[in-house]
Design a protein around this motif. Structure first.
Motif, PDB file in Angstrom:
ATOM      1  N   SER A  21      12.559 -71.168  41.474  1.00 27.95           N
ATOM      2  CA  SER A  21      13.465 -72.076  40.774  1.00 27.95           C
ATOM      3  C   SER A  21      14.570 -72.650  41.666  1.00 27.95           C
ATOM      4  CB  SER A  21      14.083 -71.373  39.567  1.00 27.95           C
ATOM      5  OG  SER A  21      14.852 -70.268  39.985  1.00 27.95           O
ATOM      6  N   LEU A  22      14.895 -71.989  42.767  1.00 23.34           N
ATOM      7  CA  LEU A  22      15.963 -72.481  43.635  1.00 23.34           C
ATOM      8  C   LEU A  22      15.443 -73.106  44.929  1.00 23.34           C
ATOM      9  CD1 LEU A  22      18.536 -69.581  43.218  1.00 23.34           C
ATOM     10  CD2 LEU A  22      18.490 -71.787  42.061  1.00 23.34           C
ATOM     11  N   ILE A  23      14.159 -73.090  45.118  1.00 24.20           N
ATOM     12  CA  ILE A  23      13.573 -73.613  46.348  1.00 24.20           C
ATOM     13  C   ILE A  23      13.377 -75.118  46.212  1.00 24.20           C
ATOM     14  CG2 ILE A  23      11.583 -73.550  47.886  1.00 24.20           C
ATOM     15  CD1 ILE A  23      11.124 -70.663  46.836  1.00 24.20           C
ATOM     16  N   LYS A  24      14.007 -75.884  47.094  1.00 28.41           N
ATOM     17  CA  LYS A  24      13.875 -77.340  47.043  1.00 28.41           C
ATOM     18  C   LYS A  24      12.701 -77.832  47.870  1.00 28.41           C
ATOM     19  CE  LYS A  24      18.751 -78.209  46.204  1.00 28.41           C
ATOM     20  NZ  LYS A  24      19.951 -78.902  46.659  1.00 28.41           N
ATOM     21  N   TYR A  25      12.551 -77.297  49.070  1.00 28.47           N
ATOM     22  CA  TYR A  25      11.495 -77.716  49.981  1.00 28.47           C
ATOM     23  C   TYR A  25      10.843 -76.495  50.622  1.00 28.47           C
ATOM     24  CZ  TYR A  25      13.578 -82.397  49.851  1.00 28.47           C
ATOM     25  OH  TYR A  25      14.063 -83.607  49.445  1.00 28.47           O
TER      26      TYR A  25
END
Length: 78
Positions: A21-25
């Protein structure tokens, strides 16, 4: 960025099973000439797509048959 020499599927599967949920890339090398990764390349791409990521960028290296692939989390504004 991960660089685990052909074990990308196992690492990403463990990561995404726990929480993304907090991983953007996510960035990793995709080797078409690597005996381990070549067999799992489609599996890795499908794992990313199934977990809400889309291919953002694929950069071919100047030597060898490999790319840096960057996937973006579609659920986060980055």
């Amino acid at each position: 960025k991960i660089d685990v020499e052909g074990h990308e599927f196992k690492v990403l599967k463990g990561l995404l099973e726990n929480n993304n949920s907090l991983i953007k890339y996510i960035q990793f090398e995709s080797h078409n000439d690597d005996l381990y990764f070549q067999k799992e390349s489609d599996d890795v791409d499908n794992l990313m797509l199934d977990n809400g990521f889309e291919l953002h960028l694929s950069i071919r290296h100047g030597f060898g048959k490999f790319y840096d692939k960057i996937f973006k989390n579609k659920n986060l504004n980055a």
